[in-house]
Design an enzyme around this catalytic site. Structure first.
Site, short mmCIF file in Angstrom:
data_model
loop_
_atom_site.label_atom_id
_atom_site.label_comp_id
_atom_site.label_asym_id
_atom_site.label_seq_id
_atom_site.Cartn_x
_atom_site.Cartn_y
_atom_site.Cartn_z
N GLN A 103 52.25 11.98 83.42
CA GLN A 103 52.65 12.83 82.29
C GLN A 103 53.90 13.64 82.64
O GLN A 103 53.92 14.37 83.64
CB GLN A 103 51.51 13.79 81.91
N GLN B 276 55.65 8.46 80.16
CA GLN B 276 54.36 8.90 79.63
C GLN B 276 54.50 10.31 79.07
O GLN B 276 55.04 11.21 79.72
CB GLN B 276 53.30 8.88 80.74
N ASP B 277 54.00 10.51 77.83
CA ASP B 277 53.98 11.84 77.20
C ASP B 277 55.38 12.41 76.94
O ASP B 277 55.64 13.59 77.19
CB ASP B 277 53.17 12.83 78.05
N ASP C 129 51.17 6.99 75.48
CA ASP C 129 50.89 8.21 74.68
C ASP C 129 52.16 9.02 74.44
O ASP C 129 52.14 10.26 74.51
CB ASP C 129 49.86 9.10 75.40
N ARG D 64 45.91 5.50 70.45
CA ARG D 64 44.51 5.58 70.88
C ARG D 64 44.01 7.01 70.66
O ARG D 64 44.81 7.97 70.66
CB ARG D 64 44.36 5.16 72.33
#
Length: 520
Positions: free
Chosen positions: A314, A336-337, A358, A426
């Site tokens: 993240q 990520q993120d 994500d 998700r």
């Protein structure tokens, strides 16, 4: 009806023997219980209401809601005092990092609850937004401890205060209207003031301050300009022109810095970059290159970048918890993120977003319109997830709406498409809500469309929708069969997630000067 009749008979009977007895006193003991029983968490409601020792019994839901917010505020203030004292009990740097996040987040929660109580001119939509944000803040506090693996010691002491349950009660007391009819102007939600819209659309904006690395402006760093903006009198729109350059800065634009506008020369040439990450010891919340909570923030022609790379997990490029914030022709680059749409109402127009896992996530009420979403190559054995929406309460007015955009493979993913799966999202939290509408989905999108978070978690309670998407990845014939997933066929249902209805955009976006489409 029967309950009211019994109470009335009791009142008549008692009044024969006690002429001083009033109807109010008959209701006093049971009145608060009556209202608390209408909430998801009646026990803490009754306990703390009684602790206040008030004999006043609300006659209307609006009166009770105000009392419920007041109780939640008082408990949050008590918790904040207690949590401040817990700081000296931190056993290591990770606990200290998570604790520091929580101190900020509780402070923000108190601010949101105060704003709700002071809201004489606000709409039901405003109130629901601020209460949704207050709840999101506390969930984020919990997440910081969990992701750093230090949830065993301090976290139970910081969260055993019922504040989350009390805020959830206030959210459940909303009026029936979840969506408000709004109007649009020049392609932007109407919460954007006319002056701000002109600023966004103007080819030449007159700035209050100029930032330039070569010394040709007022300051060489953006941080210096923000510090100067904090000393200004009043809270009107304050424009900072950030000239071309790569600015290695981690910026926090806090709640007291309202109505800041950052204008770059273009997203290709004005870049703010950082490299904080969970892998590097930060929390997700604190990893952001730029974090903004000041209301009414606007950015145009800037790229927000996090260079930590996929191996550091993240790593946020931008985190926004700024209510009524707008990002126009901006870039967001990470893995990520990447883009943390944390909370409040947000609007993204003609932006470029790059990431892997994500990479558009959070619990804001957010619309992304006419955006280019580029999926990058993740680490080996990873799957790509475009979104991870974090709604924890069914009464929060939050979700991610992606409208009239494009989801495509970035240059590094294109050669290996056959070996890496990509999904639209998700369910990060139980009531995760995301829709893709009238958007081009390229062949990288897996036929199933969506992926589980953990087994059957949230599959019945989420809301995932697709409406009239196009492209080789848009076919819904092989999509997941979850109870919470739907192919939206009704324009009426789809319109709930437009700028007009989902973020009440007609009331604030016109002033920001960004073109927007209010409906489908």
């Amino acid at each position: 009806m029967a309950t009211k009749l019994v109470l009335f008979v009791l009142f008549v009977s008692f009044s024969l023997f006690s002429p001083t007895l009033t109807l109010a006193s008959v209701f006093t003991n049971g009145g608060i219980d009556y209202w608390c029983d209408k909430t998801p968490n009646p026990q803490p409601c009754k306990y703390f209401m009684r602790q206040k020792g008030k004999s006043f019994v609300p006659k209307q839901k609006s009166e009770f809601r105000k009392m419920a917010v007041q109780v939640a505020l008082e408990r949050a203030q008590t918790a904040q005092s207690h949590n401040r004292w817990l700081g000296k009990k931190c056993r290591n740097d990770k606990e200290k990092a998570a604790w520091a996040d929580c101190m900020k987040l509780y402070e923000e929660t108190i601010l949101q609850l105060n704003q709700t109580l002071d809201s004489t001119k606000s709409t039901d939509f405003d109130v629901q937004t601020w209460l949704s944000t207050a709840l999101t803040n506390l969930e984020t506090c919990r997440a910081s401890f969990m992701e750093l693996g230090v949830s065993d010691f301090l976290l139970p002491q910081m969260m055993s205060n019922n504040v989350t349950k009390l805020i959830s009660n206030t959210l459940a007391l909303k009026n029936n209207a979840s969506f408000l009819p709004q109007t649009y102007k020049h392609g932007f939600p109407s919460w954007l003031k006319a002056g701000d819209r002109k600023l966004l659309q103007s080819s030449s904006v007159k700035p209050n301050l100029v930032v330039a690395q070569d010394g040709s402006g007022n300051y060489r760093t953006i941080k210096q300009a923000l510090d100067a903006a904090a000393k200004r009198s009043g809270s009107g729109r304050f424009v900072i022109h950030v000239k071309s350059g790569i600015y290695k800065e981690n910026l926090e634009i806090g709640s007291k810095l309202k109505n800041i506008m950052l204008v770059g020369d273009s997203m290709r040439t004005t870049i703010i970059t950082g490299s904080r990450s969970v892998g590097g010891g930060s929390t997700t919340f604190n990893s952001a290159t730029v974090a903004v909570t000041g209301e009414g923030f606007i950015a145009r022609g800037i790229t927000f970048r996090n260079t930590a790379g996929p191996q550091n997990h993240q790593a946020v490029a931008l985190r926004s918890g700024s209510d009524l914030s707008v990002f126009y022709r901006c870039g967001f680059e990470g893995y990520q993120d990447t883009l943390y749409v944390h909370s409040q109402r947000q609007f993204y127009k003609e932006c470029y977003i790059y990431g892997t896992v994500d990479f558009i996530f959070g619990n804001a009420a957010v619309v992304l319109q006419n955006c280019m979403i580029y999926v990058r190559r993740p680490m080996d054995k990873q799957k790509n997830m475009v979104t991870a929406q974090g709604r924890t309460d069914p009464n929060q007015n939050t979700g991610i709406s992606i409208h009239n955009s494009r989801v495509m493979a970035a240059a590094d993913l294109a050669p290996v498409l056959s070996s890496i799966k990509t999904y639209l999202g998700r369910p990060w939290k139980e009531y995760s809500r995301t829709v893709f509408m009238q958007t081009y989905l390229d062949s990288l999108v897996d036929p199933a469309g969506w992926f589980e978070w953990d087994g059957d978690f949230a599959l019945n309670t989420l809301y995932y929708g697709e409406y009239r998407n196009i492209g080789p990845g848009a076919s819904t014939t092989r999509r997941v069969k979850w109870k919470g997933y739907r192919v939206i066929t009704s324009a009426t249902e789809a319109s709930k997630f437009t700028v007009a209805n989902f973020i009440a955009g007609r009331s604030w976006l016109p002033d920001a000067g960004v073109p927007f489409t209010s409906g489908l």
